[in-house]
Design a protein around this motif. Sequence first.
Motif, PDB file in Angstrom:
ATOM      1  N   LYS A   6      67.813   2.799   6.839  1.00 17.95           N
ATOM      2  CA  LYS A   6      68.652   1.893   6.047  1.00 17.95           C
ATOM      3  C   LYS A   6      67.829   1.332   4.886  1.00 17.95           C
ATOM      4  N   PRO A   7      67.634   2.155   3.841  1.00 20.49           N
ATOM      5  CA  PRO A   7      66.840   1.682   2.708  1.00 20.49           C
ATOM      6  C   PRO A   7      67.563   0.591   1.929  1.00 20.49           C
ATOM      7  N   HIS A   8      66.789  -0.226   1.244  1.00 21.27           N
ATOM      8  CA  HIS A   8      67.353  -1.231   0.344  1.00 21.27           C
ATOM      9  C   HIS A   8      68.081  -0.479  -0.777  1.00 21.27           C
ATOM     10  N   PRO A   9      69.169  -1.032  -1.308  1.00 20.41           N
ATOM     11  CA  PRO A   9      69.878  -0.361  -2.401  1.00 20.41           C
ATOM     12  C   PRO A   9      68.982   0.016  -3.586  1.00 20.41           C
ATOM     13  N   LEU A  10      67.956  -0.782  -3.864  1.00 18.80           N
ATOM     14  CA  LEU A  10      67.044  -0.427  -4.958  1.00 18.80           C
ATOM     15  C   LEU A  10      66.222   0.810  -4.614  1.00 18.80           C
ATOM     16  N   GLN A  11      65.816   0.937  -3.367  1.00 17.09           N
ATOM     17  CA  GLN A  11      65.052   2.107  -2.960  1.00 17.09           C
ATOM     18  C   GLN A  11      65.896   3.372  -3.126  1.00 17.09           C
TER      19      GLN A  11
ATOM     20  N   MET B 175      60.364  -3.080  -8.201  1.00 19.27           N
ATOM     21  CA  MET B 175      61.319  -3.156  -7.102  1.00 19.27           C
ATOM     22  C   MET B 175      61.300  -4.524  -6.420  1.00 19.27           C
ATOM     23  N   MET B 176      60.124  -5.060  -6.181  1.00 18.97           N
ATOM     24  CA  MET B 176      60.041  -6.356  -5.502  1.00 18.97           C
ATOM     25  C   MET B 176      60.552  -7.484  -6.403  1.00 18.97           C
ATOM     26  N   THR B 177      60.259  -7.409  -7.691  1.00 21.48           N
ATOM     27  CA  THR B 177      60.743  -8.425  -8.623  1.00 21.48           C
ATOM     28  C   THR B 177      62.263  -8.332  -8.762  1.00 21.48           C
ATOM     29  N   ALA B 178      62.772  -7.129  -8.944  1.00 21.54           N
ATOM     30  CA  ALA B 178      64.215  -6.948  -9.113  1.00 21.54           C
ATOM     31  C   ALA B 178      64.989  -7.312  -7.848  1.00 21.54           C
ATOM     32  N   SER B 179      64.467  -6.957  -6.687  1.00 24.85           N
ATOM     33  CA  SER B 179      65.199  -7.266  -5.455  1.00 24.85           C
ATOM     34  C   SER B 179      65.282  -8.770  -5.220  1.00 24.85           C
ATOM     35  N   ALA B 180      64.213  -9.504  -5.525  1.00 26.17           N
ATOM     36  CA  ALA B 180      64.260 -10.966  -5.386  1.00 26.17           C
ATOM     37  C   ALA B 180      65.241 -11.567  -6.388  1.00 26.17           C
ATOM     38  N   MET B 181      65.248 -11.038  -7.611  1.00 24.90           N
ATOM     39  CA  MET B 181      66.158 -11.541  -8.638  1.00 24.90           C
ATOM     40  C   MET B 181      67.607 -11.272  -8.252  1.00 24.90           C
ATOM     41  N   LEU B 182      67.909 -10.061  -7.796  1.00 23.86           N
ATOM     42  CA  LEU B 182      69.287  -9.742  -7.414  1.00 23.86           C
ATOM     43  C   LEU B 182      69.746 -10.535  -6.199  1.00 23.86           C
ATOM     44  N   ALA B 183      68.825 -10.879  -5.313  1.00 24.09           N
ATOM     45  CA  ALA B 183      69.183 -11.682  -4.140  1.00 24.09           C
ATOM     46  C   ALA B 183      69.622 -13.088  -4.552  1.00 24.09           C
ATOM     47  N   THR B 184      69.001 -13.609  -5.604  1.00 24.27           N
ATOM     48  CA  THR B 184      69.352 -14.968  -6.055  1.00 24.27           C
ATOM     49  C   THR B 184      70.398 -14.973  -7.153  1.00 24.27           C
TER      50      THR B 184
ATOM     51  N   VAL C 155      50.311 -19.038   2.585  1.00 21.30           N
ATOM     52  CA  VAL C 155      51.388 -18.353   3.302  1.00 21.30           C
ATOM     53  C   VAL C 155      51.326 -18.605   4.810  1.00 21.30           C
ATOM     54  N   LYS C 156      50.479 -19.514   5.227  1.00 22.64           N
ATOM     55  CA  LYS C 156      50.380 -19.826   6.654  1.00 22.64           C
ATOM     56  C   LYS C 156      51.770 -20.162   7.201  1.00 22.64           C
ATOM     57  N   GLY C 157      52.181 -19.425   8.224  1.00 25.47           N
ATOM     58  CA  GLY C 157      53.476 -19.636   8.860  1.00 25.47           C
ATOM     59  C   GLY C 157      54.663 -19.141   8.057  1.00 25.47           C
ATOM     60  N   GLN C 158      54.426 -18.520   6.907  1.00 18.07           N
ATOM     61  CA  GLN C 158      55.498 -18.081   6.030  1.00 18.07           C
ATOM     62  C   GLN C 158      55.861 -16.615   6.285  1.00 18.07           C
ATOM     63  N   LYS C 159      56.995 -16.219   5.731  1.00 22.67           N
ATOM     64  CA  LYS C 159      57.480 -14.849   5.848  1.00 22.67           C
ATOM     65  C   LYS C 159      57.117 -14.084   4.570  1.00 22.67           C
ATOM     66  N   VAL C 160      56.281 -13.055   4.712  1.00 24.72           N
ATOM     67  CA  VAL C 160      55.865 -12.205   3.602  1.00 24.72           C
ATOM     68  C   VAL C 160      56.534 -10.842   3.776  1.00 24.72           C
ATOM     69  N   THR C 161      57.163 -10.357   2.706  1.00 24.24           N
ATOM     70  CA  THR C 161      57.790  -9.045   2.745  1.00 24.24           C
ATOM     71  C   THR C 161      57.145  -8.173   1.682  1.00 24.24           C
ATOM     72  N   THR C 162      56.701  -7.001   2.091  1.00 22.39           N
ATOM     73  CA  THR C 162      56.154  -6.020   1.164  1.00 22.39           C
ATOM     74  C   THR C 162      57.236  -4.979   0.889  1.00 22.39           C
ATOM     75  N   ILE C 163      56.951  -4.056   0.007  1.00 23.24           N
ATOM     76  CA  ILE C 163      57.922  -3.001  -0.287  1.00 23.24           C
ATOM     77  C   ILE C 163      58.215  -2.180   0.967  1.00 23.24           C
ATOM     78  N   SER C 164      57.261  -2.098   1.877  1.00 24.53           N
ATOM     79  CA  SER C 164      57.468  -1.374   3.133  1.00 24.53           C
ATOM     80  C   SER C 164      58.492  -2.069   4.023  1.00 24.53           C
ATOM     81  N   GLY C 165      58.640  -3.372   3.880  1.00 22.88           N
ATOM     82  CA  GLY C 165      59.585  -4.124   4.685  1.00 22.88           C
ATOM     83  C   GLY C 165      60.901  -4.399   3.990  1.00 22.88           C
ATOM     84  N   LEU C 166      61.045  -3.914   2.753  1.00 23.75           N
ATOM     85  CA  LEU C 166      62.270  -4.150   1.991  1.00 23.75           C
ATOM     86  C   LEU C 166      63.462  -3.456   2.626  1.00 23.75           C
TER      87      LEU C 166
END
Length: 161
Positions: free
Chosen positions: A83-88, A107-116, A67-78
């Motif tokens: 302004k909570p995420h619609p899943l939250q 939540m993290m699996t579903a949010s990534a799936m719904l985004a794509t 993940v060097k240089g990559q963007k990591v999002t946790t449930i805290s950053g969703l």
Amino acid sequence: MAKIGFIVDGKNVSVDADPSMPLLYALRDDLKMKNPKFGCGLAQCGACTVHVNGAAVRSCVMPVASVKGQKVTTISGLGTEDKPHPLQTAYIEEQVPQCGYCINAWMMTASAMLATNPEASDAQIRESLTGLKCRCGTHVAIMRAIKRAQSEMKAAKGVSA
């Protein structure tokens, strides 16, 4: 040991770690985050799921060097408190949480799936969630929450549900 920099929930961070150390350990031990959770350590339960550049990944088996240089999002950053995420929001409205341990996975699996795949069918949603575990048995409420969030996300984009 190597200094590995990446972005977590919009903040630049770095850890001094063995490059093969799991990302989960960097997040929890080095960065002192409460989420994601340690579950099985084998990428089977999903409690450790985070997004790396928008894709859901199991952090317990992902080397931190990847993940060097990559963007990591946790449930805290969703989402945020304001302004909570619609899943939250949907999880609260559908009263999904029981013990809360598995929420990260779903939540993290579903949010990534719904985004794509915002138009995902029920079967596609279930397929994307294959292998996730909820010992409290809230699977029906989880599906209701995902469908509610999907509908709200469509409405926000002006698409009829």
